[in-house]
Enzyme design. Structure first.
Site, mmCIF file in Angstrom:
data_model
loop_
_atom_site.group_PDB
_atom_site.id
_atom_site.type_symbol
_atom_site.label_atom_id
_atom_site.label_comp_id
_atom_site.label_asym_id
_atom_site.label_seq_id
_atom_site.Cartn_x
_atom_site.Cartn_y
_atom_site.Cartn_z
ATOM 1 N N GLU A 1 40.465 32.736 30.974
ATOM 2 C CA GLU A 1 40.592 32.691 32.259
ATOM 3 C C GLU A 1 39.580 31.444 32.728
ATOM 4 O OE1 GLU A 1 40.594 35.573 34.998
ATOM 5 O OE2 GLU A 1 41.947 34.701 36.565
ATOM 6 N N GLY B 1 49.436 45.514 46.362
ATOM 7 C CA GLY B 1 49.548 46.045 47.828
ATOM 8 C C GLY B 1 48.218 45.541 48.277
ATOM 9 N N HIS C 1 46.163 42.458 46.880
ATOM 10 C CA HIS C 1 46.210 41.073 46.269
ATOM 11 C C HIS C 1 47.063 40.529 47.067
ATOM 12 C CE1 HIS C 1 43.283 42.454 43.492
ATOM 13 N NE2 HIS C 1 42.763 40.914 43.254
ATOM 14 N N ASP D 1 44.980 42.388 36.546
ATOM 15 C CA ASP D 1 43.593 41.554 36.562
ATOM 16 C C ASP D 1 42.565 42.685 36.928
ATOM 17 O OD1 ASP D 1 42.029 39.467 36.932
ATOM 18 O OD2 ASP D 1 42.341 39.058 38.920
ATOM 19 N N GLY E 1 38.740 41.133 41.184
ATOM 20 C CA GLY E 1 39.937 41.804 40.133
ATOM 21 C C GLY E 1 40.363 42.853 40.783
HETATM 22 ZN ZN LIG Z 1 41.394 37.439 36.252
#
Ligand SMILES: [Zn+2]
Length: 397
Positions: A136, A258, A260, A283, A319
């Site tokens: 990432e 619910g 993010h 994540d 995250g």
């Molecule tokens: Zn990530």
């Protein structure tokens, strides 16, 4: 060998209640309606009445488990502890995702990739399978960094040379890499990565709709946590969100926890995309078992652990907290998806995205990666390559 009987069993084409699943070695021998004759003599039988028998979850975007951040793992023992912890949330396979928390220079990254790559493919069913590495970064937008802020600069120079060095350190195990398409080097990077067989994901990006389309033409085929850390969708400036949602070849990640995403935004994505082109990701930063209300130092960053989220002290989401079993629950209970659809987003879809054969579906001949969920979506047992792990030894039966 094991027989799991009596629960609601989801197969690719049907669902059965009561169902029966029988494994032999590391594979599924039978998955279908319950029938006593199908249970081989002497086999261990597990009662699953009232529970759900589904494929093991596959998390393409997860940074850690059980208190360990993959990027901050000191040795193989740390990585293996995280692999074991992943099983208790029903996840049987995943990509170890390396962001920037816990790493401060290029040499840190090289070390992390060397360590993680040694663990790829080493699973024997005693732990969740590490399928590969998801990078990432480092080529992310400075205006949409998420929690990562900017990647560290130390040791990094020419983006293409750096990427070659990272891929070399990972010895062919990088399966996915995120690039923000508006960066000046993006075209070269995306062409290089896709040519090297790496799935290129657009993310952490402020790209417009038009720039987003260009990135897809260069070879990007995946979108990192759609809506999050992206230029927001606006009806006169639909941005890269619209470019990825309207492209049938792109697979969109969503963090359907619910938190993010509003449950309606999470629902929108599978409604727009062709079947098979949406994946649920956690994540997760490895704090799924941390105490609610606690503060935790993770890779040198202080985080606050709340019931359904992990944040920086200023409230920025850092995250995910919820693992895939709880995200599947929220997709069903908050977003209104059917159980079958929600499960597919976390099993067969990510398996297809990685080109995994015989994984992600409960069908004869497939890998015996199975999760048995309680009605509240907590995990009763996980079966990884035929090896059974009860989440609570007292309930073993
Ligand atoms: Zn990530």
């Amino acid at each position: 060998m094991i027989a799991i009987k009596g629960g609601l069993l989801l197969t690719p084409s049907d669902q059965f209640d009561p169902g029966l699943l029988v494994t032999r070695g590391g594979n599924i021998e039978y998955a279908g309606p319950f029938c006593t004759d199908r249970i081989p003599r002497g086999v261990r039988v597990v009662e699953a009445a009232g529970r759900m028998i589904v494929p093991g979850f596959i998390d393409l975007h997860v940074h850690g488990a059980g208190g360990t951040l993959f990027s901050a793992a000191r040795d193989r023992g740390d990585v293996r502890e995280a692999e074991l912890a992943a099983l208790s949330t029903g996840t049987t396979a995943f990509l170890a995702t390396v962001g920037s928390i816990g790493l401060s220079s290029k040499s840190d990254y090289i070390r992390a990739l060397e360590l993680l790559s040694g663990e790829v493919g080493s699973g024997d069913g005693s732990r969740a399978r590490l399928l590969g590495i998801h990078l990432e970064g480092p080529n992310l937008s400075g205006t949409r960094p998420g929690v990562s802020k900017a990647w560290p600069k130390e040791g990094f120079g020419d983006p293409l040379c750096d990427m070659r060095d990272l891929l070399r350190a990972a010895r062919g195990t990088v399966r996915m890499a995120v690039v923000a398409p508006e960066l000046s080097e993006a075209e070269r990077l995306i062409r290089f990565l896709s040519g090297a067989g790496v799935i290129v994901s657009v993310g952490h990006t402020d790209a417009s709709y038009e720039t987003g389309l260009e990135a897809l033409a260069w070879g990007a085929t995946h979108a990192t946590h759609t809506f999050n850390a992206m230029r927001p969708f606006h009806h006169r400036d639909p941005g890269i969100v619209a470019a990825t949602l309207l492209s049938p070849n792109v697979t969109n990640e969503i963090i359907g926890d619910g938190v993010h995403l509003h449950p309606a935004a999470a629902r929108l994505v599978p409604q727009i995309k062709p079947p098979g082109k949406v994946v649920l990701v956690s994540d997760g930063v490895g704090l799924e078992t941390a105490e609610t209300g606690s503060r935790v130092m993770l890779g040198g960053v202080e985080l606050r652990v709340l019931r359904d989220r992990v944040t920086l002290l200023d409230g920025t989401l850092a995250g995910g907290r919820l693992p895939l079993n709880m995200i599947v629950r929220n997709m069903v209970e908050l977003s209104g998806l059917s159980l079958k659809s929600a499960i597919e987003l976390a099993t067969v879809n990510p398996a297809r995205e990685l080109g995994l054969e015989n994984t992600g579906m409960l069908a004869p001949g497939n890998r015996a990666d199975v999760t048995v969920l309680e009605p509240d979506f907590t995990v009763f047992l996980t079966c990884c390559g035929g090896v059974v792990h009860f989440s609570d030894a007292r309930r073993e039966g």
